[in-house]
Design a protein around this motif. Structure first.
Motif, PDB file in Angstrom:
ATOM      1  N   ALA A   1       0.838  -1.265   0.155  1.00  0.00           N
ATOM      2  CA  ALA A   1       0.126  -0.108  -0.058  1.00  0.00           C
ATOM      3  C   ALA A   1       1.082   1.185   0.081  1.00  0.00           C
ATOM      4  O   ALA A   1       0.607   2.287  -0.716  1.00  0.00           O
ATOM      5  N   TYR A   2       1.994   1.271   0.596  1.00  0.00           N
ATOM      6  CA  TYR A   2       2.850   2.214   0.554  1.00  0.00           C
ATOM      7  C   TYR A   2       3.419   2.515  -0.933  1.00  0.00           C
ATOM      8  O   TYR A   2       3.581   3.473  -1.384  1.00  0.00           O
ATOM      9  N   PHE A   3       3.800   1.341  -1.708  1.00  0.00           N
ATOM     10  CA  PHE A   3       4.260   1.569  -2.933  1.00  0.00           C
ATOM     11  C   PHE A   3       3.084   2.025  -3.967  1.00  0.00           C
ATOM     12  O   PHE A   3       3.636   2.503  -4.870  1.00  0.00           O
ATOM     13  N   ARG A   4       1.709   1.666  -3.460  1.00  0.00           N
ATOM     14  CA  ARG A   4       0.788   2.124  -4.480  1.00  0.00           C
ATOM     15  C   ARG A   4       0.747   3.670  -4.225  1.00  0.00           C
ATOM     16  O   ARG A   4       0.263   4.136  -5.317  1.00  0.00           O
ATOM     17  N   ARG A   5       1.104   4.396  -3.130  1.00  0.00           N
ATOM     18  CA  ARG A   5       1.153   5.575  -2.937  1.00  0.00           C
ATOM     19  C   ARG A   5       2.541   6.395  -3.489  1.00  0.00           C
ATOM     20  O   ARG A   5       2.141   7.226  -4.441  1.00  0.00           O
ATOM     21  N   ASP A   6       3.511   5.706  -3.444  1.00  0.00           N
ATOM     22  CA  ASP A   6       4.806   6.013  -4.213  1.00  0.00           C
ATOM     23  C   ASP A   6       5.728   4.669  -4.503  1.00  0.00           C
ATOM     24  O   ASP A   6       6.220   4.224  -3.304  1.00  0.00           O
ATOM     25  N   PRO A   7       5.662   4.405  -5.603  1.00  0.00           N
ATOM     26  CA  PRO A   7       6.527   3.426  -6.011  1.00  0.00           C
ATOM     27  C   PRO A   7       7.963   3.336  -5.510  1.00  0.00           C
ATOM     28  O   PRO A   7       8.691   2.168  -5.345  1.00  0.00           O
ATOM     29  N   ASP A   8       8.521   4.596  -4.957  1.00  0.00           N
ATOM     30  CA  ASP A   8       9.851   4.693  -4.656  1.00  0.00           C
ATOM     31  C   ASP A   8       9.773   4.926  -3.096  1.00  0.00           C
ATOM     32  O   ASP A   8      10.922   5.822  -2.819  1.00  0.00           O
ATOM     33  N   TYR A   9       8.853   4.570  -2.581  1.00  0.00           N
ATOM     34  CA  TYR A   9       8.665   5.231  -1.107  1.00  0.00           C
ATOM     35  C   TYR A   9      10.008   4.993  -0.394  1.00  0.00           C
ATOM     36  O   TYR A   9      10.344   3.857  -0.257  1.00  0.00           O
ATOM     37  N   PRO A  10      10.683   5.800   0.148  1.00  0.00           N
ATOM     38  CA  PRO A  10      12.057   5.629   0.662  1.00  0.00           C
ATOM     39  C   PRO A  10      12.222   5.754   2.376  1.00  0.00           C
ATOM     40  O   PRO A  10      12.989   5.535   2.803  1.00  0.00           O
ATOM     41  N   ARG A  11      10.912   5.701   2.915  1.00  0.00           N
ATOM     42  CA  ARG A  11      10.826   5.844   4.245  1.00  0.00           C
ATOM     43  C   ARG A  11      10.519   4.600   5.161  1.00  0.00           C
ATOM     44  O   ARG A  11      10.348   3.617   4.414  1.00  0.00           O
ATOM     45  N   GLY A  12      10.324   4.787   6.293  1.00  0.00           N
ATOM     46  CA  GLY A  12       9.922   3.620   7.279  1.00  0.00           C
ATOM     47  C   GLY A  12       8.634   3.061   6.656  1.00  0.00           C
ATOM     48  O   GLY A  12       7.589   3.779   6.758  1.00  0.00           O
ATOM     49  N   ILE A  13       8.547   1.794   6.876  1.00  0.00           N
ATOM     50  CA  ILE A  13       7.120   1.224   6.431  1.00  0.00           C
ATOM     51  C   ILE A  13       6.352   0.884   7.794  1.00  0.00           C
ATOM     52  O   ILE A  13       6.780  -0.020   8.374  1.00  0.00           O
ATOM     53  N   THR A  14       5.590   1.750   8.180  1.00  0.00           N
ATOM     54  CA  THR A  14       4.956   1.634   9.700  1.00  0.00           C
ATOM     55  C   THR A  14       3.620   1.522   9.935  1.00  0.00           C
ATOM     56  O   THR A  14       2.872   1.647   8.985  1.00  0.00           O
ATOM     57  N   VAL A  15       3.006   1.114  10.823  1.00  0.00           N
ATOM     58  CA  VAL A  15       1.964   0.978  11.484  1.00  0.00           C
ATOM     59  C   VAL A  15       1.355   1.970  12.420  1.00  0.00           C
ATOM     60  O   VAL A  15       2.693   1.889  13.470  1.00  0.00           O
ATOM     61  N   PRO A  16       0.601   2.618  12.680  1.00  0.00           N
ATOM     62  CA  PRO A  16      -0.672   2.493  12.168  1.00  0.00           C
ATOM     63  C   PRO A  16      -0.594   3.156  10.831  1.00  0.00           C
ATOM     64  O   PRO A  16       0.181   4.274  10.598  1.00  0.00           O
ATOM     65  N   ALA A  17      -1.453   2.799   9.669  1.00  0.00           N
ATOM     66  CA  ALA A  17      -1.559   3.521   8.385  1.00  0.00           C
ATOM     67  C   ALA A  17      -2.978   3.391   8.133  1.00  0.00           C
ATOM     68  O   ALA A  17      -3.667   2.356   8.293  1.00  0.00           O
ATOM     69  N   ILE A  18      -3.511   4.395   7.474  1.00  0.00           N
ATOM     70  CA  ILE A  18      -5.142   4.440   7.058  1.00  0.00           C
ATOM     71  C   ILE A  18      -4.693   4.529   5.484  1.00  0.00           C
ATOM     72  O   ILE A  18      -3.927   5.341   4.720  1.00  0.00           O
ATOM     73  N   VAL A  19      -5.521   3.456   4.845  1.00  0.00           N
ATOM     74  CA  VAL A  19      -5.196   3.127   3.361  1.00  0.00           C
ATOM     75  C   VAL A  19      -6.586   3.472   2.970  1.00  0.00           C
ATOM     76  O   VAL A  19      -7.686   3.103   3.456  1.00  0.00           O
ATOM     77  N   ASP A  20      -6.642   4.198   1.825  1.00  0.00           N
ATOM     78  CA  ASP A  20      -7.715   4.531   0.765  1.00  0.00           C
ATOM     79  C   ASP A  20      -8.020   3.228  -0.070  1.00  0.00           C
ATOM     80  O   ASP A  20      -7.373   2.785  -0.712  1.00  0.00           O
ATOM     81  N   VAL A  21      -9.281   2.440   0.432  1.00  0.00           N
ATOM     82  CA  VAL A  21      -9.575   1.241  -0.093  1.00  0.00           C
ATOM     83  C   VAL A  21      -9.624   1.389  -1.647  1.00  0.00           C
ATOM     84  O   VAL A  21      -8.968   0.614  -2.443  1.00  0.00           O
TER      85      VAL A  21
END
Length: 340
Positions: free
Chosen positions: A100-120
């Motif tokens: 879901a982070y890569f859907r937002r930014d294919p080159d997402y460079p930061r930490g993959i953290t929770v909590p996260a709110i995702v646009d379904v």
């Protein structure tokens, strides 16, 4: 990673470069509050995610904001949905929150953290700003709160809440990590002293008042609770925060039990996931990966007598209803005693 950060002069510095888009009533960032549109992704092991789980339950947002739950352990790539039967989140249909982070930014460079709110609809993360997430659930999602939901962020108390909570964040919530991930003896000792000095200060504040701010539970109590409930299971030993156990700090121990026994708090806590996460994932701190069997949890069900200080948990509101996504009873055996 669950605890993204860097070591500056052998001290741990948390990476706080979050995705800061907000979901609001007016949709100012392009993300309007809409029931059913978003999914809150959490891990019960994580204290920052536990805040969002508690607030969502207290406010009765289960029907408006669905929740995906990751397992307690992860690799360098991210948290995974390994608790789901097919290893995929049943709504997002992805194996990792990283997707879901890569859907937002294919080159997402930061930490993959929770909590996260995702646009379904798009499958993309909207925000992982854990502090703003709970505040926005409290102030922007008000039209979808349950009847009787408590006001966790009263307008008249917001400045005081933040003034009290900020040093708690620096020295306690994040302070335990500064101890656990210290890269030098000096850094460890400095943060250890700050941690326990702040715990003593908070204890003194709570000696004559039931809650941190005002006469009922607020955002400030949620923020402190998720660290206190993890203190003896992991921070005392794993992070070397061992001047005192929580059970040896009478005021804080009673305060923590009071919250734990309040619907919406203890019923969100998964002690098994908490211990598995810290002791298995943090190879640099615990290279063997051995998970301790203790501590004894039975004390969480004992009387706290904090009601004698006045106040009430929900103010003019009411307790939340039955738990929609219950914790495995084997992972929190004290719950049956608390709610008996």
């Amino acid at each position: 990673m669950s605890e993204p950060g860097t070591y500056v002069e052998k001290s741990f510095t948390r990476d706080t470069r979050y995705l800061t888009d907000r979901i609001t009533r007016d949709g100012r960032d392009g993300w309007p509050v809409q029931p059913g549109r978003y999914r809150l992704v959490v891990a019960r092991a994580c204290p920052w995610a536990n805040r969002a789980i508690i607030v969502r339950r207290l406010l009765g947002l289960e029907d408006a904001l669905s929740m995906g739950i990751c397992g307690p352990t992860h690799d360098k790539r991210s948290w995974t949905f390994d608790l789901d039967p097919d290893g995929l989140d049943p709504v997002l249909r992805i194996p990792r929150i990283q997707n879901a982070y890569f859907r937002r930014d294919p080159d997402y460079p930061r930490g993959i953290t929770v909590p996260a709110i995702v646009d379904v609809p798009s499958g993309a993360v909207v925000t992982n700003d854990f502090k703003q997430i709970t505040v926005d659930l409290e102030t922007q999602w008000v039209d979808l709160h349950r009847a009787g939901a408590p006001d966790l962020y009263p307008e008249a108390l917001r400045d005081e809440i933040e003034a009290v909570a900020e040093p708690i964040y620096q020295d306690i919530n994040n302070g335990v990590y500064k101890c656990g991930f210290a890269g030098s003896q000096q850094s460890y000792e400095e943060n250890y002293r700050r941690l326990f000095d702040r715990l003593d200060e908070v204890s003194e504040r709570l000696r004559t008042r039931r809650y941190l701010v005002g006469q009922h539970i607020t955002e400030a109590d949620v923020r402190l609770f998720t660290t206190l409930v993890r203190f003896d299971p992991v921070y005392h030993g794993h992070f070397k925060c061992n001047r005192s156990k929580l059970t040896e700090m009478p005021v804080l121990w009673a305060y923590a039990r009071d919250l734990f026994q309040t619907p919406g708090f203890g019923d969100t806590v998964d002690f098994t996931h908490i211990k598995q996460h810290y002791y298995v994932v943090h190879h640099d701190v615990n290279p063997t990966g051995i998970v301790p069997l203790g501590p004894d949890l039975s004390g969480w069900a004992t009387p706290h007598h904090r009601e004698e200080l006045g106040g009430s948990p929900f103010g003019d509101g009411t307790p939340p209803g039955p738990v929609r996504e219950p914790v495995d009873p084997a992972h929190n055996p004290v719950l049956s005693a608390v709610h008996a």
